[in-house]
Enzyme design. Structure first.
Site, PDB file in Angstrom:
ATOM      1  N   THR A  27      11.214  11.845 -14.057  1.00 30.40           N
ATOM      2  CA  THR A  27      10.985  10.669 -13.207  1.00 30.40           C
ATOM      3  C   THR A  27       9.662  10.007 -13.587  1.00 30.40           C
ATOM      4  O   THR A  27       8.710  10.697 -13.943  1.00 30.40           O
ATOM      5  CB  THR A  27      10.930  11.127 -11.734  1.00 30.40           C
ATOM      6  OG1 THR A  27      12.192  11.704 -11.408  1.00 30.40           O
ATOM      7  CG2 THR A  27      10.657   9.973 -10.787  1.00 30.40           C
ATOM      8  N   GLY A  28       9.628   8.685 -13.482  1.00 28.44           N
ATOM      9  CA  GLY A  28       8.378   7.966 -13.753  1.00 28.44           C
ATOM     10  C   GLY A  28       8.580   6.923 -14.845  1.00 28.44           C
ATOM     11  O   GLY A  28       9.681   6.760 -15.375  1.00 28.44           O
ATOM     12  N   THR A  30       7.402   6.799 -17.951  1.00 30.24           N
ATOM     13  CA  THR A  30       7.708   7.355 -19.274  1.00 30.24           C
ATOM     14  C   THR A  30       9.156   7.849 -19.300  1.00 30.24           C
ATOM     15  O   THR A  30       9.887   7.601 -20.270  1.00 30.24           O
ATOM     16  CB  THR A  30       6.740   8.512 -19.617  1.00 30.24           C
ATOM     17  OG1 THR A  30       5.416   8.135 -19.241  1.00 30.24           O
ATOM     18  CG2 THR A  30       6.780   8.843 -21.102  1.00 30.24           C
ATOM     19  N   ASP A  80      10.463  15.155 -19.422  1.00 27.31           N
ATOM     20  CA  ASP A  80       9.784  14.457 -18.326  1.00 27.31           C
ATOM     21  C   ASP A  80       8.345  14.137 -18.716  1.00 27.31           C
ATOM     22  O   ASP A  80       7.792  14.738 -19.653  1.00 27.31           O
ATOM     23  CB  ASP A  80       9.809  15.353 -17.071  1.00 27.31           C
ATOM     24  CG  ASP A  80       9.459  14.607 -15.795  1.00 27.31           C
ATOM     25  OD1 ASP A  80       9.238  13.378 -15.849  1.00 27.31           O
ATOM     26  OD2 ASP A  80       9.408  15.262 -14.735  1.00 27.31           O
ATOM     27  N   ALA A  82       4.128  13.494 -17.314  1.00 28.46           N
ATOM     28  CA  ALA A  82       3.157  14.262 -16.525  1.00 28.46           C
ATOM     29  C   ALA A  82       1.997  13.349 -16.171  1.00 28.46           C
ATOM     30  O   ALA A  82       1.787  12.320 -16.814  1.00 28.46           O
ATOM     31  CB  ALA A  82       2.654  15.465 -17.321  1.00 28.46           C
ATOM     32  N   ASP A  83       1.257  13.736 -15.149  1.00 32.64           N
ATOM     33  CA  ASP A  83       0.063  12.977 -14.775  1.00 32.64           C
ATOM     34  C   ASP A  83      -1.165  13.485 -15.524  1.00 32.64           C
ATOM     35  O   ASP A  83      -2.049  12.712 -15.870  1.00 32.64           O
ATOM     36  CB  ASP A  83      -0.149  13.069 -13.260  1.00 32.64           C
ATOM     37  CG  ASP A  83       1.027  12.457 -12.523  1.00 32.64           C
ATOM     38  OD1 ASP A  83       1.293  11.263 -12.732  1.00 32.64           O
ATOM     39  OD2 ASP A  83       1.711  13.182 -11.778  1.00 32.64           O
ATOM     40  N   GLY A  95       2.998  12.401  -9.430  1.00 30.78           N
ATOM     41  CA  GLY A  95       2.457  11.066  -9.146  1.00 30.78           C
ATOM     42  C   GLY A  95       3.527  10.145  -8.578  1.00 30.78           C
ATOM     43  O   GLY A  95       3.244   9.280  -7.751  1.00 30.78           O
ATOM     44  N   GLY A  96       4.766  10.374  -9.001  1.00 27.96           N
ATOM     45  CA  GLY A  96       5.887   9.578  -8.486  1.00 27.96           C
ATOM     46  C   GLY A  96       6.545  10.235  -7.280  1.00 27.96           C
ATOM     47  O   GLY A  96       7.540   9.719  -6.755  1.00 27.96           O
ATOM     48  N   GLU A 102      11.725  17.918  -9.731  1.00 30.22           N
ATOM     49  CA  GLU A 102      11.322  18.113 -11.136  1.00 30.22           C
ATOM     50  C   GLU A 102      11.161  19.601 -11.432  1.00 30.22           C
ATOM     51  O   GLU A 102      11.601  20.100 -12.462  1.00 30.22           O
ATOM     52  CB  GLU A 102      10.015  17.363 -11.412  1.00 30.22           C
ATOM     53  CG  GLU A 102      10.193  15.848 -11.413  1.00 30.22           C
ATOM     54  CD  GLU A 102       8.897  15.064 -11.443  1.00 30.22           C
ATOM     55  OE1 GLU A 102       7.823  15.654 -11.229  1.00 30.22           O
ATOM     56  OE2 GLU A 102       8.957  13.846 -11.672  1.00 30.22           O
TER      57      GLU A 102
HETATM   58  C1  5RP Z   1       6.748  11.897 -11.134  1.00 35.24           C
HETATM   59  C2  5RP Z   1       5.982  12.555 -12.209  1.00 35.24           C
HETATM   60  C3  5RP Z   1       5.750  11.780 -13.453  1.00 35.24           C
HETATM   61  O1  5RP Z   1       6.155  12.535 -14.542  1.00 35.24           O
HETATM   62  C4  5RP Z   1       4.281  11.471 -13.582  1.00 35.24           C
HETATM   63  O2  5RP Z   1       3.832  10.836 -12.402  1.00 35.24           O
HETATM   64  C5  5RP Z   1       3.998  10.589 -14.797  1.00 35.24           C
HETATM   65  O3  5RP Z   1       4.434   9.300 -14.555  1.00 35.24           O
HETATM   66  P1  5RP Z   1       4.355   8.155 -15.636  1.00 35.24           P
HETATM   67  O4  5RP Z   1       5.291   8.510 -16.737  1.00 35.24           O
HETATM   68  O5  5RP Z   1       4.779   6.926 -14.861  1.00 35.24           O
HETATM   69  O6  5RP Z   1       2.927   8.042 -16.118  1.00 35.24           O
HETATM   70  O7  5RP Z   1       5.569  13.672 -12.110  1.00 35.24           O
HETATM   71  O8  5RP Z   1       6.824  12.669  -9.974  1.00 35.24           O
END
Ligand code: 5RP
Length: 219
Positions: A27-28, A30, A80, A82-83, A95-96, A102
């Protein structure tokens, strides 16, 4: 490459890790780029398990079949973002707000491929506030326990997770031993999941850099 181009580059690079069967999808932003790449090869794999309603909707929008994790069982790979991520491939995620699903999909996958641009690579986790999913009635209790551990919890205003819970974003915790802290936080009654992904870290990091995509494995 700018940050968006780095995210797109790692999303493209991740396609080589997609199995013929079912792929776990994160999710997010990326992960969204990755879903868009998946759409280009949709005849080459059987379907996806999504870690959020938002990702499920995007996958379906591309005509990719989304399966219930309980009908799938074990998958070859989960992909996936990551932050934050360290060279040990320990991560902060959530972050999402999708951290719980996840972590569940990652737990059901043999391999975790993390996609990140270079701004996410850190020596020590914790500059990004650690998301913790909490049962709503336990909000005050969990917040007090987090303060005892040195944290400064902040309610994510106006946000409800796909599971109907709230998120506390926590700054100030010392995350020198993420494996241990992940366990400690999970012991607090009312915590559903915390955003440390250290007990089950990523296996491979595709890191987007100005010069291209670097492939890192845990040190
Ligand atoms: C969502 C997450 C995302 O992987 C994380 O927030 C990274 O997001 P982005 O790809 O928008 O930088 O853990 O719950």
């Amino acid at each position: 490459m700018n940050q968006v181009e780095m995210k797109q580059a790692v999303a493209r690079a991740a396609i080589e890790f997609v199995p013929q069967g079912i792929v776990g999808v994160g999710t997010g932003s990326t992960a969204n780029f990755f879903i868009d790449e998946l759409a280009k090869i949709k005849g080459r794999f059987d379907g996806a398990v999504a870690s959020s309603e938002a990702s499920a909707q995007r996958l379906r929008g591309h005509g990719i079949e989304v399966l219930d994790l309980n009908t799938v069982g074990q998958m070859d790979v989960y992909i996936d973002g990551a932050d934050e991520i360290t060279r040990h491939l320990h991560m902060i995620k959530g972050g999402g707000g999708a951290l719980t699903r996840e972590k569940i999909v990652a737990a059901c996958s043999r391999q975790f491929v993390c996609l990140a641009d270079q701004s996410k690579l850190v020596d020590v986790l914790g500059r990004f506030p650690l998301p913790i999913e909490v049962i709503p009635m336990a909000r005050g209790y969990v917040a007090r326990q987090l303060v005892k551990l040195g944290g400064q919890p902040q309610l994510r205003e106006g946000f409800v997770t796909d599971n109907g819970n709230i998120i506390l974003d926590v700054l100030g915790l010392s995350i020198l031993n993420p494996v241990e802290l992940e366990g400690i936080l999970n012991q607090i009654v009312g915590v559903v999941t915390n955003g440390l992904f250290a007990q089950r870290p990523a296996d491979i990091l595709l890191l987007g850099k100005e010069s291209g995509v670097e492939v890192l494995r845990a040190i």
